[in-house]
Structures are given as C-alpha cells and as structure tokens.
Design an enzyme around this catalytic site. Sequence first.
Site, PDB file in Angstrom:
ATOM      1  N   LYS A 128       0.834  -1.206   0.000  1.00 42.29           N
ATOM      2  CA  LYS A 128       0.000   0.000   0.000  1.00 42.29           C
ATOM      3  C   LYS A 128       0.870   1.259   0.000  1.00 42.29           C
ATOM      4  CE  LYS A 128      -2.573   0.035   3.535  1.00 42.29           C
ATOM      5  NZ  LYS A 128      -3.635  -0.296   4.480  1.00 42.29           N
ATOM      6  N   ASP A 146      -6.367   0.960   0.206  1.00 41.48           N
ATOM      7  CA  ASP A 146      -6.597   1.200   1.631  1.00 41.48           C
ATOM      8  C   ASP A 146      -8.032   0.784   1.956  1.00 41.48           C
ATOM      9  OD1 ASP A 146      -8.253   3.215   0.688  1.00 41.48           O
ATOM     10  OD2 ASP A 146      -7.644   4.632   2.249  1.00 41.48           O
TER      11      ASP A 146
END
Length: 248
Positions: A128, A146
Amino acid sequence: MARPRTPAGRARLAVDRLAEEYPGGAAALCELSFDSPYQLLVATVLSAQTTDVAVNGATPALFARYPTPSDLAAAVPEDVEELVHGTGFFRAKTRSIMGLAAALEDRFGGEVPPRMSDLVTLPGVGRKTANVVLSVGFGVPGFPVDTHVSRLTQLLGLTEESDPVRIEAEVTALLPRREWGATSLRLILHGRRICVARRPRCGQCGLADFCPSVQAPVAPAARRPARPSGSGLLQASETRPPVRVSDA
Ligand code: SF4
C-alpha cells in the site's frame, strides 16, 4: 445510457465519473504535503491511523531537522518521538521511519528506489505504502488499496475479493495502467466525502445510477428515532477518524 452489467463496464464508467468529480493527477490528489519521494515515504508511514492534517502538522518540523535519510537515521529516537507525537503511535512510527531511513542510507545510497520489489524490503513498508510512493512520488503506475478503496471497489461491484493484494490484482486488470494511481486517490476521496462507511450518501453520489449497492432514501416514517444527545455509541461511530493510506 444503458447501465453497465459487467465489472469492466462499471470500472470504465467509474474512472470517467470520478475524474470529473476529482480532477488532477495522483500527485495533485494526494492530501499529504511533501517535496521529495523521501518526504512522501515518511509522511505515508506516519499517516497510519491518523489524518493527513495531523501528518502535515508534524512533517515540516521533522524534515527541517532531518532533511535527509542520513540525518533521520542518526537521530536521537526521543527527539523524533517528540516531533511525530501528534500523529499517534509515535514510538512505533519513530522506529519505522528511522529504520527505513537507515535502510535507504545503507542499501540505496540515501535515495528512495522507484521499484515495488525494492520498496517492500524497507522496514514498515508494504504494497500500500509502496504504491503511494510509486504513483504519487514517481508518477509510475501503482494502485494503493486502503480501507476506502477496498470498500468502494466491492460496493461498485468491481471485485468480490476482500484481500488487498487480490483487490489490487483484480481491479488493476480492469483499468488502464495510466489511471491506476489517480483512480485509487479518487476512490479514497470519494470514500471520505460521499461513500462514507456505515452511512453512504447515495443521494449525493455521482456513481449512483450504476452502483449495484445504491441505497434508496429512507422514508421519513421508517426512520428510527434519533438517539438522545450525548449518546456515547453514536458519538463514537460518528467521530471515528478515517483510516489513511498506510500499511500499519
Ligand atoms: S451509490 Fe452509494 S454505495 Fe454506491 S458508491 Fe455511491 S455512495 Fe457508495
């Protein structure tokens, strides 16, 4: 216009509508303040479980005192903790950013590497954070997943997966590579402002005409009575801070 029936069709429409709603590229859409990939990497790690506003409040003093990975790697941990205190989890975050600064210095000549395979070897950096650095910092394709991206891609019927790595693989297969970064950032903004967890504002959503999860407005008679003011439960859910792009 006919309502798209496939994930690919919905993805194409979502890309176009979100681009109209949230114009600009990935760097312009990112709400973290930064001047270099090093600053973006540190700011993204600090953004775990807090707001971008809190991070932006801490990083100017942090980067003024430690302008390079070498400076940060050699810092006194207690001094760094004091500077990042306002972002929460300050001891763990200090360990992470000092550890990644040392790794940048030791293994990459003090530079942030522009490759996923290198970025994920840094302490505290997962896909991420690496995808944020790639798409926002370097302008190369990257699709950060996310909590907002995860929720919205499922609600929009682009994937049935819940694992972030699988979501990334399925959804990027539906999108042009050049749209990966900006589309992720736009989904995050849409999740913060309109498609809010637990109370999506479908009546204000520009995707409502093709979203498979659109909720009809609740008739006044069917609405539950409001809780008395001061209810801790409602206040707790209403004031829950948004989860940010990070790997923590
Ligand atoms: S229509 Fe509702 S559920 Fe679908 S994306 Fe928009 S706000 Fe979210």
